[in-house]
Design an enzyme around this catalytic site. Structure first.
Site, mmCIF file in Angstrom:
data_model
loop_
_atom_site.group_PDB
_atom_site.id
_atom_site.type_symbol
_atom_site.label_atom_id
_atom_site.label_comp_id
_atom_site.label_asym_id
_atom_site.label_seq_id
_atom_site.Cartn_x
_atom_site.Cartn_y
_atom_site.Cartn_z
ATOM 1 N N LYS A 80 0.855 -1.112 0.120
ATOM 2 C CA LYS A 80 -0.061 -0.284 0.031
ATOM 3 C C LYS A 80 1.004 1.259 -0.193
ATOM 4 C CE LYS A 80 -3.180 2.829 0.657
ATOM 5 N NZ LYS A 80 -2.180 3.924 0.503
ATOM 6 N N GLY A 86 4.397 3.665 11.578
ATOM 7 C CA GLY A 86 3.757 5.044 11.364
ATOM 8 C C GLY A 86 3.333 5.306 12.974
ATOM 9 N N SER A 87 2.173 6.196 12.814
ATOM 10 C CA SER A 87 1.731 6.641 14.186
ATOM 11 C C SER A 87 0.924 5.512 14.863
ATOM 12 C CB SER A 87 0.563 7.714 13.867
ATOM 13 O OG SER A 87 -0.583 7.238 13.057
ATOM 14 N N GLY A 105 -2.364 5.237 13.751
ATOM 15 C CA GLY A 105 -2.456 4.154 12.571
ATOM 16 C C GLY A 105 -2.260 2.972 12.656
ATOM 17 N N GLY A 106 -1.441 2.547 13.537
ATOM 18 C CA GLY A 106 -1.228 1.158 14.036
ATOM 19 C C GLY A 106 -2.410 0.631 14.789
ATOM 20 N N GLU A 125 4.763 -0.615 14.030
ATOM 21 C CA GLU A 125 5.940 0.103 14.797
ATOM 22 C C GLU A 125 5.352 1.498 15.103
ATOM 23 O OE1 GLU A 125 8.009 2.373 15.136
ATOM 24 O OE2 GLU A 125 9.464 1.889 13.480
ATOM 25 N N CYS A 143 11.383 7.579 14.344
ATOM 26 C CA CYS A 143 10.963 7.046 15.431
ATOM 27 C C CYS A 143 11.687 6.832 16.441
ATOM 28 C CB CYS A 143 10.358 5.736 14.870
ATOM 29 S SG CYS A 143 11.146 4.714 13.677
ATOM 30 N N GLU A 192 4.402 11.186 22.429
ATOM 31 C CA GLU A 192 5.354 11.547 21.285
ATOM 32 C C GLU A 192 4.777 12.838 20.384
ATOM 33 O OE1 GLU A 192 5.736 8.714 18.048
ATOM 34 O OE2 GLU A 192 7.539 9.481 17.580
#
Lengths: 489, 489
Positions: free
Chosen positions: A145, A202-203, A206-207, A226, A263, A354
């Site tokens: 994607k 990603g964020s 999102g995860g 992650e 990250c 974060e």
């Protein structure tokens, strides 16, 4: 749309049936050819990625090198065969009270994997990045994607992958690319019954969304997300006294590297109060004020940074050390530094989150016990770093057990930014840094996410996969009756 | 009640902080002492387990041997250190364009684990069974949810574990035992924020419930649920011709072993129609009619067997070969055999489900293509078995790729019942056999479920865990710069 995605996954499934039988040498050659074809795109790839990501030429050239180096490292690793985790317990027909059968096992690919490209590494963690390289190395077809922040870069890289697949006579559908920015595309990919695993960087939001999609499936599948972290850094008293100025320069570089869009960015610093800390904070602020404000990856990340930074600087007890510049150009992110007392930090979970960008929060602790309390309060991390002289490490000998428990990687006297792609690297960590602390997304061990063991009992030798045959034709390290050996018989 | 469970988990957490630092030798000694103490219970353990499970003395004596052997195998494995998965990439200070740091990694324990005892193995898969042994070996404290079908057996074994913990000076709470039969206890254990992993062996319904509880947590945790399967067995034409009578005797034994109460019980048989198959079916029916009806583990399992068996024999196209006896004593389960045509089987998912007990369904296929279709239709399995002569395996050379994809263990010319506890064993498989096909619940590799890797970057040698120090004081096999070696430097 869901129907289109299912057609994509059906092609991946058809490819899986062929690709899972590919010899290690064929997979290795395929990975190397992808690297060659990415390099063959030439400067066009760099300029395209520069335009789509605002990252500078030097960084993207380095990232291309890392991407291709990673593909070649996996090629070498596939040839070496240690991914197979070959274990053999030979038959003991005379054993009492029951004979033992001949039992052997090795890993086999999970099946079609969906990889989500990440915006902050348009090459190394995106289309042909680490997730893709490790899944292809494992013998799994990959549906990528593409990240909507760099569609042209993604298409260019995917074009190189398609060329490589054709040149290497790989099955149709071994790699596929899906564009678009609707969340429903990601949902359909994760929820398709053919999908057997998901890789994401990603964020947190999102995860978590991908995990939720996966939980709605009938069959559970591994989702390796992650999701970043604040990567706490401890500055111990003696090193602040001995090396304060040098540490300030080193950390101003780490905080602002890649406009803080890593990250592993050091977003949280912990230290015990004292004159040497005051000097360090002042020096770090001064170093940061020398750094130019660079452009961030895209508008979403930029506005998020501005908003979260503005908010945190208003929180109770937070003192701004380095004021962000007010007049900045479009997308530019000024570096920033603030401090807070540990007591205020501990009672305000908002300060634990974060802030993706060139910002660090330094927590001033009364003593080592308060520092340990702060350290434990922030949850699972990708990394944590201990800055200390030999004297510091003697004075504070209770740190490592805590560090091990909260992070996937513990760094001594270095910076967390910069993740080596090697055999020993772990880029992962306890939740919320990732969804499964038992795996890494960087380094050769990343392949383990996409493999499952299969055990063969009393299988005729000529039918066994080469990795498990008596003669050890691939010359692998294998564990035979509990001992590692390369011998065959 | 939830509050009581949280107190239990808090004790486990306090124990974890100490137990995670235990030396391998101390853990090994603890496991061996548990085995010694279980043996020291003497005949009382066997008679108690007999009364609670209806299993015969010989079986339970064997199971005790397996349980203690398993604990001692893990002790030996912990001493050997290969669980540490020690990988070292040494520093390359001169490397261009960037130097490489010294990066080392090994595994560390996940934290407190909850283990659910299984009813069908009151010793080997229950209180001090494989899940518990592997979690303790990994350095994780264990909270055991005793199975309500054998509470006294569970308490006896737990008493032995407590004695061992005391004798070995293990931290308070390293093992704990929770009784009761309410589902809410299991839910509270899985959902407590301290719990870091779950081991379960049992029904599909039970496993799915635990997964659902875990999904409701904020932090995702690994739930390893082994939920059984129908373990398809292929009987190929030539072996039926050559060995029909012998196969009938062998499989009548496997179907009825332990009153069919094994997750590896051969519940589904596949073969191509022909005269040799008709002879085999008749012989198998005759063999089964010679088997006595034994008592099942408990009323729930027995009534479930009776109900499901009655239902399946009424399904369209199902022909009863061996009629279950009508007048049976309380809890007794008569063996049964039925056949069905592949076309009927393929269109009726009810026939694909596991019937826990001494029953097998034989699917008659028109040709190998229909047999392959049936095989693929039944979903993920713990095992699949191929019975065939050399001629059969030559004639049908397309079987292994299918077998590998559906099962965790592929057996040639044997029976699926009987799971060897060794290094190469995989007792796991694709969903719905388990919730994560990447792990095994039997054999030394079962330890991997409860470990996560931690990476140490530029850590001073004297601070490193012994497994990672330059001198290799534990004498482990380690992967250094990509090569396996026992050398230190």
């Amino acid at each position: 749309m869901t129907q289109d995605i299912h057609a994509v996954m059906q092609r991946a499934k058809a490819a899986a049936n062929i690709y899972r039988q590919a010899e290690p040498e064929a997979i290795a050659k395929f990975l190397e050819t992808i690297a060659d074809e990415i390099e063959a795109i030439g400067p066009d790839l760099i300029t395209t990625a520069m335009a789509e990501s605002n990252l500078p030429e030097g960084r993207l050239t380095g990232e291309r090198g890392r991407t291709c180096g990673q593909l070649r490292l996996f090629a070498q690793y596939v040839r070496g065969g240690s991914w197979a985790d070959a274990v053999i317990d030979t038959a003991m027909p005379e054993r009492q009270p029951f004979p033992r059968a001949d039992i052997r096992r090795m890993t086999r690919p999970l099946g079609p994997i969906v990889v989500f490209g990440a915006s902050n590494f348009p090459l190394a963690f995106s289309t042909a990045g680490g997730d893709t390289a490790s899944a292809l190395a494992a013998g799994c077809p990959v549906v990528i994607k593409g990240h909507p922040a760099h569609p042209k870069t993604s298409e260019l890289v995917f074009g190189a992958m398609e060329k490589a697949a054709k040149a290497c006579d790989m099955p149709d559908g071994v790699v596929q690319h899906v564009g678009g920015s609707a969340f429903s595309i990601g949902q359909a990919l994760v929820q398709d019954p053919i999908t057997q695993g998901v890789g994401f960087t990603g964020s947190f939001t999102g995860g978590q969304a991908l995990v939720k999609y996966a939980q709605e499936r009938e069959q559970p599948i591994p989702v390796f997300a992650e999701m970043g972290s604040v990567n706490p850094v401890l500055f111990l008293p003696d090193t602040l006294t001995q090396n304060g100025a040098q540490l300030a320069a080193q950390y101003a570089g780490s905080i602002t590297l890649g406009v803080g869009q890593f990250c592993t960015n050091p977003g949280l610093m912990l230290a015990i109060e004292g004159a040497e800390l005051d000097t360090f904070v002042e020096a770090l602020g001064a170093e940061l004020s020398q750094k130019a404000a660079d452009k961030m990856l895209h508008e979403g990340i930029h506005s998020n940074y501005q908003k979260k930074l503005g908010d945190i600087l208003q929180e109770k007890g937070v003192t701004t050390v380095h004021e962000p510049v007010e007049d900045v150009a479009v997308l530019e992110a000024p570096p920033a530094l603030a401090t807070v007392q540990a007591a205020d930090f501990l009672e305000n979970p908002k300060l634990h989150e974060e802030i993706f960008g060139p910002f660090a929060l330094l927590v001033k602790c009364e003593d080592i016990d308060q520092l340990l309390a702060v350290w434990k309060a922030v949850g699972g991390q990708l990394t944590t770093t201990i800055m200390g002289t030999a004297k510091d490490l003697d004075d504070y000998d209770q740190l490592l057990p805590v560090a091990e428990e909260i992070a996937g990687r513990v760094i001594f006297n270095g910076v967390p930014t910069g993740v080596e792609v090697g055999h020993a690297m772990i880029h992962g960590g306890p939740w919320p840094a990732t969804t499964d602390s038992r795996y890494t997304s960087v380094g050769t061990s990343a392949i383990r996410r996409w493999l499952r063991p299969v055990c063969y009992q009393d299988c005729p030798d000529h039918l066994l996969p080469a990795a498990l045959r008596n003669g050890n034709p691939l010359g692998l390290w294998r564990k035979v009756n509990g001992e590692w050996t390369k011998r065959g018989w």
